[in-house]
Scaffold this motif. Structure first.
Motif, PDB file in Angstrom:
ATOM      1  N   LYS A 158      -7.685   0.011 -10.852  1.00 11.07           N
ATOM      2  CA  LYS A 158      -8.299  -0.723  -9.748  1.00 11.07           C
ATOM      3  C   LYS A 158      -7.317  -0.965  -8.608  1.00 11.07           C
ATOM      4  O   LYS A 158      -7.687  -0.916  -7.430  1.00 11.07           O
ATOM      5  N   VAL A 159      -6.064  -1.216  -8.941  1.00 14.81           N
ATOM      6  CA  VAL A 159      -5.055  -1.473  -7.899  1.00 14.81           C
ATOM      7  C   VAL A 159      -4.905  -0.247  -7.001  1.00 14.81           C
ATOM      8  O   VAL A 159      -4.818  -0.355  -5.772  1.00 14.81           O
ATOM      9  N   HIS A 160      -4.881   0.941  -7.620  1.00 18.60           N
ATOM     10  CA  HIS A 160      -4.769   2.165  -6.825  1.00 18.60           C
ATOM     11  C   HIS A 160      -6.036   2.404  -6.003  1.00 18.60           C
ATOM     12  O   HIS A 160      -5.973   2.901  -4.874  1.00 18.60           O
ATOM     13  N   ALA A 161      -7.190   2.036  -6.584  1.00 18.94           N
ATOM     14  CA  ALA A 161      -8.438   2.168  -5.838  1.00 18.94           C
ATOM     15  C   ALA A 161      -8.393   1.301  -4.583  1.00 18.94           C
ATOM     16  O   ALA A 161      -8.793   1.729  -3.488  1.00 18.94           O
ATOM     17  N   LEU A 162      -7.905   0.073  -4.733  1.00 20.94           N
ATOM     18  CA  LEU A 162      -7.775  -0.820  -3.582  1.00 20.94           C
ATOM     19  C   LEU A 162      -6.762  -0.292  -2.570  1.00 20.94           C
ATOM     20  O   LEU A 162      -6.876  -0.538  -1.373  1.00 20.94           O
ATOM     21  N   CYS A 163      -5.784   0.430  -3.092  1.00 21.50           N
ATOM     22  CA  CYS A 163      -4.793   1.040  -2.210  1.00 21.50           C
ATOM     23  C   CYS A 163      -5.453   2.039  -1.256  1.00 21.50           C
ATOM     24  O   CYS A 163      -5.201   2.049  -0.058  1.00 21.50           O
ATOM     25  N   TRP A 164      -6.361   2.859  -1.814  1.00 18.55           N
ATOM     26  CA  TRP A 164      -7.071   3.819  -0.961  1.00 18.55           C
ATOM     27  C   TRP A 164      -7.981   3.111   0.026  1.00 18.55           C
ATOM     28  O   TRP A 164      -8.123   3.543   1.178  1.00 18.55           O
ATOM     29  N   LEU A 165      -8.579   2.009  -0.402  1.00 20.28           N
ATOM     30  CA  LEU A 165      -9.409   1.217   0.514  1.00 20.28           C
ATOM     31  C   LEU A 165      -8.548   0.669   1.649  1.00 20.28           C
ATOM     32  O   LEU A 165      -8.953   0.651   2.816  1.00 20.28           O
ATOM     33  N   GLY A 166      -7.331   0.244   1.289  1.00 19.59           N
ATOM     34  CA  GLY A 166      -6.408  -0.266   2.306  1.00 19.59           C
ATOM     35  C   GLY A 166      -5.975   0.804   3.290  1.00 19.59           C
ATOM     36  O   GLY A 166      -5.871   0.546   4.500  1.00 19.59           O
ATOM     37  N   LEU A 209       0.837  -1.191   0.000  1.00 20.76           N
ATOM     38  CA  LEU A 209       0.000   0.000   0.000  1.00 20.76           C
ATOM     39  C   LEU A 209       0.871   1.239   0.000  1.00 20.76           C
ATOM     40  O   LEU A 209       0.598   2.212  -0.704  1.00 20.76           O
ATOM     41  N   HIS A 210       1.950   1.200   0.756  1.00 24.25           N
ATOM     42  CA  HIS A 210       2.844   2.352   0.853  1.00 24.25           C
ATOM     43  C   HIS A 210       3.448   2.661  -0.513  1.00 24.25           C
ATOM     44  O   HIS A 210       3.529   3.804  -0.937  1.00 24.25           O
ATOM     45  N   VAL A 211       3.858   1.629  -1.204  1.00 23.02           N
ATOM     46  CA  VAL A 211       4.486   1.817  -2.516  1.00 23.02           C
ATOM     47  C   VAL A 211       3.485   2.379  -3.514  1.00 23.02           C
ATOM     48  O   VAL A 211       3.754   3.322  -4.236  1.00 23.02           O
ATOM     49  N   LEU A 212       2.277   1.785  -3.513  1.00 23.52           N
ATOM     50  CA  LEU A 212       1.274   2.215  -4.489  1.00 23.52           C
ATOM     51  C   LEU A 212       0.846   3.651  -4.271  1.00 23.52           C
ATOM     52  O   LEU A 212       0.609   4.382  -5.222  1.00 23.52           O
ATOM     53  N   VAL A 253     -17.250   0.374  -3.695  1.00 23.08           N
ATOM     54  CA  VAL A 253     -16.342  -0.784  -3.753  1.00 23.08           C
ATOM     55  C   VAL A 253     -17.023  -1.966  -4.442  1.00 23.08           C
ATOM     56  O   VAL A 253     -16.413  -2.656  -5.276  1.00 23.08           O
ATOM     57  N   LEU A 254     -18.291  -2.192  -4.113  1.00 20.44           N
ATOM     58  CA  LEU A 254     -19.025  -3.294  -4.744  1.00 20.44           C
ATOM     59  C   LEU A 254     -19.126  -3.086  -6.253  1.00 20.44           C
ATOM     60  O   LEU A 254     -18.963  -4.031  -7.032  1.00 20.44           O
ATOM     61  N   GLN A 255     -19.396  -1.852  -6.659  1.00 13.25           N
ATOM     62  CA  GLN A 255     -19.475  -1.550  -8.086  1.00 13.25           C
ATOM     63  C   GLN A 255     -18.131  -1.793  -8.771  1.00 13.25           C
ATOM     64  O   GLN A 255     -18.068  -2.275  -9.902  1.00 13.25           O
ATOM     65  N   MET A 256     -17.048  -1.459  -8.076  1.00 11.15           N
ATOM     66  CA  MET A 256     -15.706  -1.661  -8.624  1.00 11.15           C
ATOM     67  C   MET A 256     -15.449  -3.142  -8.884  1.00 11.15           C
ATOM     68  O   MET A 256     -14.989  -3.537  -9.966  1.00 11.15           O
ATOM     69  N   TYR A 257     -15.764  -3.984  -7.896  1.00  7.37           N
ATOM     70  CA  TYR A 257     -15.569  -5.426  -8.053  1.00  7.37           C
ATOM     71  C   TYR A 257     -16.490  -5.985  -9.145  1.00  7.37           C
ATOM     72  O   TYR A 257     -16.098  -6.839  -9.934  1.00  7.37           O
ATOM     73  N   LYS A 258     -17.720  -5.478  -9.173  1.00 11.84           N
ATOM     74  CA  LYS A 258     -18.678  -5.968 -10.173  1.00 11.84           C
ATOM     75  C   LYS A 258     -18.201  -5.636 -11.582  1.00 11.84           C
ATOM     76  O   LYS A 258     -18.269  -6.468 -12.483  1.00 11.84           O
ATOM     77  N   LYS A 259     -17.705  -4.416 -11.767  1.00 10.03           N
ATOM     78  CA  LYS A 259     -17.209  -3.989 -13.075  1.00 10.03           C
ATOM     79  C   LYS A 259     -16.034  -4.851 -13.520  1.00 10.03           C
ATOM     80  O   LYS A 259     -15.892  -5.174 -14.706  1.00 10.03           O
ATOM     81  N   VAL A 288     -13.106   7.334  -8.311  1.00  6.12           N
ATOM     82  CA  VAL A 288     -12.471   7.913  -9.503  1.00  6.12           C
ATOM     83  C   VAL A 288     -11.333   7.035 -10.019  1.00  6.12           C
ATOM     84  O   VAL A 288     -11.159   6.895 -11.233  1.00  6.12           O
ATOM     85  N   TYR A 289     -10.565   6.445  -9.096  1.00  6.66           N
ATOM     86  CA  TYR A 289      -9.483   5.561  -9.555  1.00  6.66           C
ATOM     87  C   TYR A 289     -10.038   4.298 -10.211  1.00  6.66           C
ATOM     88  O   TYR A 289      -9.515   3.817 -11.213  1.00  6.66           O
ATOM     89  N   SER A 290     -11.111   3.767  -9.635  1.00 10.92           N
ATOM     90  CA  SER A 290     -11.731   2.574 -10.215  1.00 10.92           C
ATOM     91  C   SER A 290     -12.276   2.859 -11.605  1.00 10.92           C
ATOM     92  O   SER A 290     -12.024   2.124 -12.560  1.00 10.92           O
ATOM     93  N   LYS A 291     -13.028   3.958 -11.740  1.00  6.02           N
ATOM     94  CA  LYS A 291     -13.603   4.314 -13.036  1.00  6.02           C
ATOM     95  C   LYS A 291     -12.534   4.741 -14.032  1.00  6.02           C
ATOM     96  O   LYS A 291     -12.742   4.672 -15.241  1.00  6.02           O
ATOM     97  N   GLY A 292     -11.397   5.175 -13.510  1.00  6.07           N
ATOM     98  CA  GLY A 292     -10.286   5.546 -14.388  1.00  6.07           C
ATOM     99  C   GLY A 292      -9.447   4.366 -14.820  1.00  6.07           C
ATOM    100  O   GLY A 292      -8.411   4.542 -15.471  1.00  6.07           O
ATOM    101  N   GLY A 293      -9.877   3.150 -14.439  1.00  5.75           N
ATOM    102  CA  GLY A 293      -9.161   1.945 -14.850  1.00  5.75           C
ATOM    103  C   GLY A 293      -7.986   1.589 -13.970  1.00  5.75           C
ATOM    104  O   GLY A 293      -7.176   0.724 -14.325  1.00  5.75           O
TER     105      GLY A 293
END
Length: 841
Positions: A237-245, A12-15, A262-268, A230-235
């Motif tokens: 997903k790894v960075h989006a998960l980073c913010w979740l972390g 997470l720190h690196v991302l 988050v659910l929408q991100m996983y569904k997409k 915004v990170y999820s919709k911007g493609g």
């Protein structure tokens, strides 16, 4: 409560680290120098920057000059006295400046509405005027000066939210910061994070985050939700998960809105299991904090849709029931989602039940009916689909383009011409545009209904309108070409030339049409003419032509185009090579097939299992064990596992040369690779029965035979081989049972089968049955062969006729087939009849 997401903190720190991205701090955004010249909307500073030289406008635009802004150029206009026409610059704000986007005499840009005026007026107070000023006046200081130091937090929030261009939002945000009297809170930062994130300005997003931390503005739940979204919709997903972390790391529990994101991100991402796991962990933690937590319909709808897309119907249904139990408001979206889930899984009974329940809670909308129409057309219930279409209109709902297109396409593929034409008339009356996909489907409908004139009139309607794309022309060429209407396909192709829309796409489908009609020369001529029209063949063009020529038994010509294809760099796999190799094999030119194979390997094109299968089978047919096995070894060295086609070819080869042990080993492999629905094919199993019967291995042959009978795969040759094996081993009772089954099943269609029966009857002394079988054979039109008459000759000699007399009858048959057959039948009948009389006496 801390959410256990099992994310590695170091990753997470690196991302999320600013070290991975060279970030310019947001407070170092370009600051616009105060310039009193008027700014042309559409020339605002962007990532790449714009450079234009000073010039005088042709239409009284005045002088255009550069303005340096933090090292970048901006364009400003000193308007002249003349009126301004349509500007050559545009940023999406202004369409027609001559009407509502020109320059006023006071140096202001006249009204340029970025959003609906009605919505602005609904804000009330000074907001509409402020937003109007920001549209008309480029300089933020000048635009906001009447309200300087008097803007509330709420007003600043609305101003930022209403901005469409991220650059303008940044200018306003920086202006707020420059005024010491304005406090910018986390909500304002959230809005800016969303605006910058939607514009994919990730460096600025990170910079803004750093600024928040530096200024001690604590992120809240919606801050993380915004970043994840915004990170999820911007493609990313790894960075989006980073913010979740990061959110989890500080012990912040996602609220329902963030959870929905988050659910929408996983569904997409189609990671349905992760979505379910997250939902269950989150809802579990929520309930521990507050046992009376009641989720909104949005979250439930998201999970129902997620379950539906992953095929978890039971879970979707249980979630729906939970909504009912907890008294959650069931919305139209809820019912639409459930209808879609049940319908896609063939549970139309549940769909009908849901519709009844829905009408008790909320009114169906157009999307509801669109789903119902689509589901019933897919399930071939066109009448029910039509009923729902009518019900939608009766309910006062206006069908949208999707409603019409779905039903129209359903009519077209079922050749329901009258119904389709009625719907087209209704669409025309309601000014509903017919898309190109539907247009080509209707063309196919008319063609398949053998209404060529109507099909051409239908095509001409769209061609003359001038709105047809290359894809549309290609679809129409293909519609005619696939059904062999070559002249009509050529006419459409000529129409492309009339409107100068010939692309490689039209050439490809026209070449394909020539291939279907076996007009290989025309296909080659068209290919050769492409370059003269400025169209370059692509990979598909070459592939199509090579396949056409190879299928037409013209492998030498196909090989020439294959070489051209390779020279242009379009050969990326062995598929075109396989086509040429197969064509040479079909013609029996195995040397040429091997030459093409060697050339393929030489150019580092890796053969696949199909190529090896073709070559192994080709040499198996000729009984060439050495060559066939050399390709088996080459396949093993390449690490390609064998498949059923390869195994079948090898068993065929081993059967021809009598290699029982090798055949058994391969057959065992085949059996291991089989399942309840897939077994070795009939030919392969027959080969094994043949090998066993030749060696009188009765039990092993019977095992395969019984297995084939259970699967109802045993054919005429299977029974014939078993009969011969029993006869050979003197087991006449079993052989007779096989003969009886063959007659009952009416599978006597080949000389081999009849000869097997005649041989059995001749050997077992059942002469009357032999004569009857022979008569049946002749009357059914099956030509007897030498083996037939050999068995019949044995019967005659057993009945006392001399070998010389039998030979004489056979000589007559060879000279005069019809008379000879009649002589054989009369002689056999006479002798068998005398024998029968003697027995009775």
């Amino acid at each position: 409560m801390l959410l256990n997401l099992r994310l590695d903190g170091s990753s997470l720190h690196v991302l999320c680290s600013t070290k991975t991205l060279p970030i310019s701090p947001l407070d170092k955004f370009p600051s616009v120098k105060k310039v009193k010249q008027n700014y042309v909307p559409g020339t605002h500073e962007s990532d790449k920057g714009l450079q234009r030289s000073t010039r005088n406008g042709d239409r009284g635009c005045g002088t255009v000059s550069h303005e340096v802004v933090a090292g970048k150029n901006l364009l400003f206009v000193n308007p002249g006295n003349g009126s301004v026409g349509k500007s050559s610059f545009s940023d999406g704000f202004v369409e027609k400046r001559s009407k509502d986007g020109g320059f006023c005499g006071n140096g202001m840009v006249s009204k340029v509405h970025t959003k609906c005026s009605t919505k602005r007026l609904s804000y009330g107070g000074c907001i509409p005027a402020i937003l109007e000023a920001l549209d008309c006046i480029e300089d933020v200081e000048d635009a906001l000066s009447p309200w300087a130091e008097r803007l509330s937090n709420k007003e600043r929030t609305i101003i930022l939210k209403e901005q469409i261009r991220w650059e303008r939002a940044v200018e306003i945000f920086e202006w707020f910061k420059s005024k010491g009297c304005y406090e910018l809170n986390v909500i304002h930062y959230n809005i800016m994070l969303r605006i910058l994130g939607k514009a994919c300005k990730w460096r600025y997003v990170q910079s803004l985050w750093d600024e928040m931390i530096r200024k001690g503005i604590k992120p809240i739940n919606s801050t993380y939700g915004t970043l994840i979204d915004v990170y999820s919709k911007g493609g990313l997903k790894v960075h989006a998960l980073c913010w979740l972390g990061k959110m989890s790391k500080i012990g912040m529990q996602p609220d329902e809105v963030t959870t929905g994101i988050v659910l929408q991100m996983y569904k997409k991402a189609r990671e349905f299991q992760k979505a379910e796991e997250f939902f269950k962990k989150w809802s579990c933690d929520e309930n521990k904090v507050d046992s009376h937590v009641c989720l909104s319909s949005y979250t439930y709808n998201t999970m129902i849709d997620t379950y539906g897309k992953s095929g978890q119907i039971k879970e979707a249904s249980e979630t729906f029931k939970r909504m009912l139990e907890e008294g959650i408001v069931l919305t139209t979206v809820t019912f639409n989602t459930m209808i879609h889930v049940y319908g896609n899984n063939g549970q139309l009974g549940e769909v009908t039940s849901l519709m009844k329940t829905m009408k008790l809670h909320c009114a169906p909308d157009t999307r509801t009916y669109n789903i119902l129409i689509s589901l019933h057309t897919k399930n071939n219930d066109i009448e029910r689909a039509g009923t729902y279409f009518k019900e939608m209109k009766d309910a006062g709902l206006k069908p949208d383009p999707v409603s019409y297109r779905t039903l129209l396409y359903a009519f077209s593929i079922r050749h329901m011409v009258e119904e389709a034409e009625g719907l087209i008339a209704e669409m025309d009356d309601n000014n509903v545009e017919i898309d190109e996909y539907t247009q080509s489907a209707l063309t196919r409908m008319y063609i398949e209904a053998e209404m060529l004139e109507k099909s051409w009139s239908w095509f001409r309607r769209f061609h003359v309108a001038g709105n047809m794309s290359s894809e549309g022309y290609s679809a129409n060429i293909d519609a005619y070409g696939e059904r062999g209407y070559l002249s009509e396909a050529e006419r459409v192709f000529i129409c492309c030339q009339e409107v100068n829309k010939r692309t490689v796409l039209e050439y490809n489908v026209m070449i394909k049409a020539y291939g279907i009609s076996k007009s290989c020369e025309k296909a080659c001529e068209l290919f050769e003419s492409m370059m003269s029209y400025g169209v370059t063949p692509d990979k598909c063009t070459y592939n199509t032509l090579v396949q056409i020529l190879a299928s037409a038994d013209m492998p030498h010509k196909a090989k020439c185009y294959l070489e051209k294809m390779r020279e242009t760099g379009y050969v990326s796999d062995c598929i075109p090579y396989c086509a040429v190799i197969s064509s040479f094999v079909k013609l029996g030119q195995l040397n040429m097939a091997e030459e093409v194979y060697k050339e393929m390997v030489e150019y580092n094109i890796e053969p696949d299992v199909v190529v090896y299968g073709v070559l192994i089978n080709a040499f198996a047919d000729t009984g060439n064990v050495q060559q066939s096995m050399s390709y088996v070894e080459a396949m093993k060295e390449a690490g390609i596992p064998g498949n059923s086609v390869i195994y079948n070819s090898l068993i065929k080869l081993y059967t021809k040369v009598g290699y029982l042990d090798e055949a058994e080993a391969i057959y065992r492999k085949l059996l291991r690779s089989c399942n309840e629905t897939q077994y070795p094919d009939v030919f392969t199993s027959n080969c094994m029965i043949n090998l066993y019967s030749e060696r009188s291995m009765v039990r092993k042959a019977e095992a395969i035979f019984e297995s084939m009978k259970q699967r109802r795969e045993a054919n005429e040759f299977t029974f014939a081989m078993m009969l011969c094996m029993y006869k050979k081993n003197g087991r006449f009772e079993e052989a007779t049972q096989i003969a009886k089954q063959m007659r009952e099943m009416k599978i006597l269609t080949d000389p081999l089968s009849y000869n097997s029966l005649l041989g059995l009857f001749a050997l077992d002394g059942r002469f009357k049955e032999a004569v009857e079988t022979f008569k049946e054979m002749v009357s059914s039109g099956i030509q007897p062969d030498d083996s037939t008459f050999k068995s019949l000759g044995t019967i005659l000699m057993k009945l006392g006729m001399s070998k010389k007399a039998v030979r004489k009858i056979e000589d007559i048959r060879k000279k005069e087939i019809k008379r000879g057959l009649e002589l054989w039948i009369s002689t056999l009948s006479s002798l068998v009849g005398i024998e029968d009389c003697d027995d009775e006496l």
